[in-house]
Motif scaffolding. Structure first.
Motif, PDB file in Angstrom:
ATOM      1  N   LEU A  18      10.180 -11.331 -31.396  1.00  0.00           N
ATOM      2  CA  LEU A  18      10.852 -11.521 -30.112  1.00  0.00           C
ATOM      3  C   LEU A  18       9.923 -11.165 -28.957  1.00  0.00           C
ATOM      4  CD1 LEU A  18      13.575 -12.361 -28.827  1.00  0.00           C
ATOM      5  CD2 LEU A  18      14.165  -9.924 -28.798  1.00  0.00           C
ATOM      6  N   ARG A  19       9.171 -10.090 -29.115  1.00  0.00           N
ATOM      7  CA  ARG A  19       8.229  -9.685 -28.067  1.00  0.00           C
ATOM      8  C   ARG A  19       7.170 -10.763 -27.846  1.00  0.00           C
ATOM      9  NH1 ARG A  19       7.196  -7.072 -23.391  1.00  0.00           N
ATOM     10  NH2 ARG A  19       5.146  -6.126 -23.381  1.00  0.00           N
ATOM     11  N   LEU A  20       6.610 -11.309 -28.920  1.00  0.00           N
ATOM     12  CA  LEU A  20       5.611 -12.365 -28.784  1.00  0.00           C
ATOM     13  C   LEU A  20       6.215 -13.628 -28.172  1.00  0.00           C
ATOM     14  CD1 LEU A  20       3.553 -11.946 -32.074  1.00  0.00           C
ATOM     15  CD2 LEU A  20       2.901 -11.240 -29.759  1.00  0.00           C
ATOM     16  N   GLU A  21       7.467 -13.931 -28.519  1.00  0.00           N
ATOM     17  CA  GLU A  21       8.165 -15.061 -27.888  1.00  0.00           C
ATOM     18  C   GLU A  21       8.235 -14.857 -26.382  1.00  0.00           C
ATOM     19  OE1 GLU A  21      12.796 -16.143 -27.484  1.00  0.00           O
ATOM     20  OE2 GLU A  21      12.071 -16.237 -29.551  1.00  0.00           O
ATOM     21  N   ALA A  22       8.590 -13.652 -25.969  1.00  0.00           N
ATOM     22  CA  ALA A  22       8.682 -13.339 -24.537  1.00  0.00           C
ATOM     23  C   ALA A  22       7.331 -13.525 -23.850  1.00  0.00           C
ATOM     24  CB  ALA A  22       9.182 -11.909 -24.353  1.00  0.00           C
ATOM     25  N   LEU A  23       6.295 -12.984 -24.457  1.00  0.00           N
ATOM     26  CA  LEU A  23       4.959 -13.054 -23.856  1.00  0.00           C
ATOM     27  C   LEU A  23       4.434 -14.484 -23.801  1.00  0.00           C
ATOM     28  CD1 LEU A  23       3.296  -9.938 -25.543  1.00  0.00           C
ATOM     29  CD2 LEU A  23       4.353 -10.083 -23.263  1.00  0.00           C
ATOM     30  N   LYS A  24       4.759 -15.270 -24.814  1.00  0.00           N
ATOM     31  CA  LYS A  24       4.268 -16.649 -24.871  1.00  0.00           C
ATOM     32  C   LYS A  24       5.020 -17.569 -23.919  1.00  0.00           C
ATOM     33  CE  LYS A  24       2.775 -20.102 -28.212  1.00  0.00           C
ATOM     34  NZ  LYS A  24       2.647 -20.400 -29.639  1.00  0.00           N
ATOM     35  N   THR A  25       6.347 -17.417 -23.862  1.00  0.00           N
ATOM     36  CA  THR A  25       7.149 -18.337 -23.055  1.00  0.00           C
ATOM     37  C   THR A  25       7.207 -17.959 -21.579  1.00  0.00           C
ATOM     38  OG1 THR A  25       9.207 -17.192 -23.619  1.00  0.00           O
ATOM     39  CG2 THR A  25       8.568 -19.061 -25.010  1.00  0.00           C
ATOM     40  N   HIS A  26       6.948 -16.695 -21.266  1.00  0.00           N
ATOM     41  CA  HIS A  26       6.980 -16.236 -19.873  1.00  0.00           C
ATOM     42  C   HIS A  26       5.767 -15.357 -19.580  1.00  0.00           C
ATOM     43  CE1 HIS A  26      10.943 -17.872 -19.168  1.00  0.00           C
ATOM     44  NE2 HIS A  26      11.294 -17.391 -20.335  1.00  0.00           N
ATOM     45  N   PRO A  27       4.567 -15.934 -19.647  1.00  0.00           N
ATOM     46  CA  PRO A  27       3.353 -15.120 -19.466  1.00  0.00           C
ATOM     47  C   PRO A  27       3.247 -14.470 -18.086  1.00  0.00           C
ATOM     48  CG  PRO A  27       2.821 -17.461 -19.411  1.00  0.00           C
ATOM     49  CD  PRO A  27       4.261 -17.341 -19.827  1.00  0.00           C
ATOM     50  N   GLU A  28       3.936 -15.040 -17.100  1.00  0.00           N
ATOM     51  CA  GLU A  28       3.876 -14.499 -15.745  1.00  0.00           C
ATOM     52  C   GLU A  28       4.771 -13.280 -15.561  1.00  0.00           C
ATOM     53  OE1 GLU A  28       7.641 -16.599 -15.936  1.00  0.00           O
ATOM     54  OE2 GLU A  28       5.666 -17.096 -16.721  1.00  0.00           O
ATOM     55  N   ALA A  29       5.622 -12.993 -16.532  1.00  0.00           N
ATOM     56  CA  ALA A  29       6.645 -11.969 -16.348  1.00  0.00           C
ATOM     57  C   ALA A  29       6.294 -10.606 -16.933  1.00  0.00           C
ATOM     58  CB  ALA A  29       7.960 -12.451 -16.953  1.00  0.00           C
ATOM     59  N   PHE A  30       5.222 -10.526 -17.702  1.00  0.00           N
ATOM     60  CA  PHE A  30       4.919  -9.279 -18.406  1.00  0.00           C
ATOM     61  C   PHE A  30       3.469  -8.871 -18.187  1.00  0.00           C
ATOM     62  CE2 PHE A  30       8.276 -11.476 -20.738  1.00  0.00           C
ATOM     63  CZ  PHE A  30       9.242 -10.488 -20.781  1.00  0.00           C
ATOM     64  N   GLY A  31       3.244  -7.564 -18.125  1.00  0.00           N
ATOM     65  CA  GLY A  31       1.886  -7.049 -17.971  1.00  0.00           C
ATOM     66  C   GLY A  31       1.040  -7.282 -19.206  1.00  0.00           C
ATOM     67  N   SER A  32       1.651  -7.300 -20.365  1.00  0.00           N
ATOM     68  CA  SER A  32       0.946  -7.603 -21.612  1.00  0.00           C
ATOM     69  C   SER A  32       0.838  -9.111 -21.757  1.00  0.00           C
ATOM     70  CB  SER A  32       1.704  -7.043 -22.813  1.00  0.00           C
ATOM     71  OG  SER A  32       1.815  -5.653 -22.739  1.00  0.00           O
ATOM     72  N   SER A  33      -0.155  -9.566 -22.512  1.00  0.00           N
ATOM     73  CA  SER A  33      -0.301 -10.999 -22.720  1.00  0.00           C
ATOM     74  C   SER A  33      -0.126 -11.349 -24.189  1.00  0.00           C
ATOM     75  CB  SER A  33      -1.689 -11.475 -22.256  1.00  0.00           C
ATOM     76  OG  SER A  33      -2.684 -11.015 -23.148  1.00  0.00           O
ATOM     77  N   TYR A  34       0.305 -12.566 -24.422  1.00  0.00           N
ATOM     78  CA  TYR A  34       0.417 -13.075 -25.782  1.00  0.00           C
ATOM     79  C   TYR A  34      -0.955 -13.055 -26.456  1.00  0.00           C
ATOM     80  CZ  TYR A  34       1.145 -16.200 -29.701  1.00  0.00           C
ATOM     81  OH  TYR A  34       1.180 -16.731 -30.972  1.00  0.00           O
ATOM     82  N   GLU A  35      -1.955 -13.485 -25.702  1.00  0.00           N
ATOM     83  CA  GLU A  35      -3.310 -13.588 -26.251  1.00  0.00           C
ATOM     84  C   GLU A  35      -3.820 -12.235 -26.750  1.00  0.00           C
ATOM     85  OE1 GLU A  35      -2.673 -16.913 -23.333  1.00  0.00           O
ATOM     86  OE2 GLU A  35      -2.200 -14.783 -23.377  1.00  0.00           O
ATOM     87  N   ASP A  36      -3.551 -11.172 -26.006  1.00  0.00           N
ATOM     88  CA  ASP A  36      -3.992  -9.833 -26.410  1.00  0.00           C
ATOM     89  C   ASP A  36      -3.112  -9.239 -27.504  1.00  0.00           C
ATOM     90  OD1 ASP A  36      -6.086  -9.802 -24.581  1.00  0.00           O
ATOM     91  OD2 ASP A  36      -4.921  -8.755 -23.040  1.00  0.00           O
ATOM     92  N   SER A  37      -1.873  -9.670 -27.582  1.00  0.00           N
ATOM     93  CA  SER A  37      -0.901  -9.040 -28.471  1.00  0.00           C
ATOM     94  C   SER A  37      -0.743  -9.719 -29.821  1.00  0.00           C
ATOM     95  CB  SER A  37       0.467  -8.994 -27.778  1.00  0.00           C
ATOM     96  OG  SER A  37       0.392  -8.281 -26.565  1.00  0.00           O
TER      97      SER A  37
END
Length: 168
Positions: A18-37
């Motif tokens: 779920l966390r990776l889904e959040a980071l991938k679908t809304h990259p502008e909304a989180f300080g962490s990135s999908y790419e790093d995570s």
């Protein structure tokens, strides 16, 4: 029917998906990135799952046990900062939005905060373009205390964040 409860270490797979889904679908909304995570081993992720009174991740679970929403909370440490806490990682899967899940998760954090001795305020930040989230936070009693210009930069695009606090 949605059930709100602490995410347990044995749910690390569902949580991280779920966390990776959040980071991938809304990259502008989180300080962490999908790419790093994305490459983070689950052994490392499970260490982040705490179930303490002042450091936890809440999950919104469906009747069949699927995780569809989450919010994290952590209290600051240190003598001069422990009166503050931070909400992070608010996310609800798109198919479950509009059902009050985010509000229920946030209300649970605010209610739990009342039980933490000495906690006086809870902070969060939200990208200014996310008007729906900002309106929800204000509805719950959060107040804006500033705007951070270019708080996040993703693929060359800057995103401002609204800094908000809830005061007990």
């Amino acid at each position: 029917m949605i059930h709100i409860k602490n995410i347990q270490p044995e749910h690390v797979g569902m949580f991280w998906e779920l966390r990776l889904e959040a980071l991938k679908t809304h990259p502008e909304a989180f300080g962490s990135s999908y790419e790093d995570s994305a490459g983070t081993p689950l052994d490392n992720v499970v260490k982040r799952i705490k179930n303490e009174k002042d450091n936890y991740i809440l999950g919104a679970y469906t009747e069949d046990g699927q995780l569809r929403g989450m919010v994290g909370f952590v209290r600051e440490s240190g003598m001069k900062l422990k009166h503050k806490g931070t909400i992070w990682g608010v996310y609800v899967s798109p198919a479950y939005r509009g059902q009050g899940i985010a509000q229920t998760l946030l209300e649970e954090v605010l209610n739990r905060g009342k039980e933490i001795e000495g906690l006086k305020q809870i902070h969060l930040s939200v990208v200014t373009a996310n008007k729906t989230a900002s309106e929800l936070y204000k509805k719950l009693g959060f107040e804006t205390y500033g705007i951070e210009k270019n708080a996040l930069v993703y693929k060359g695009q800057g995103y401002d964040e609204e800094l908000m606090a809830y005061y007990y």
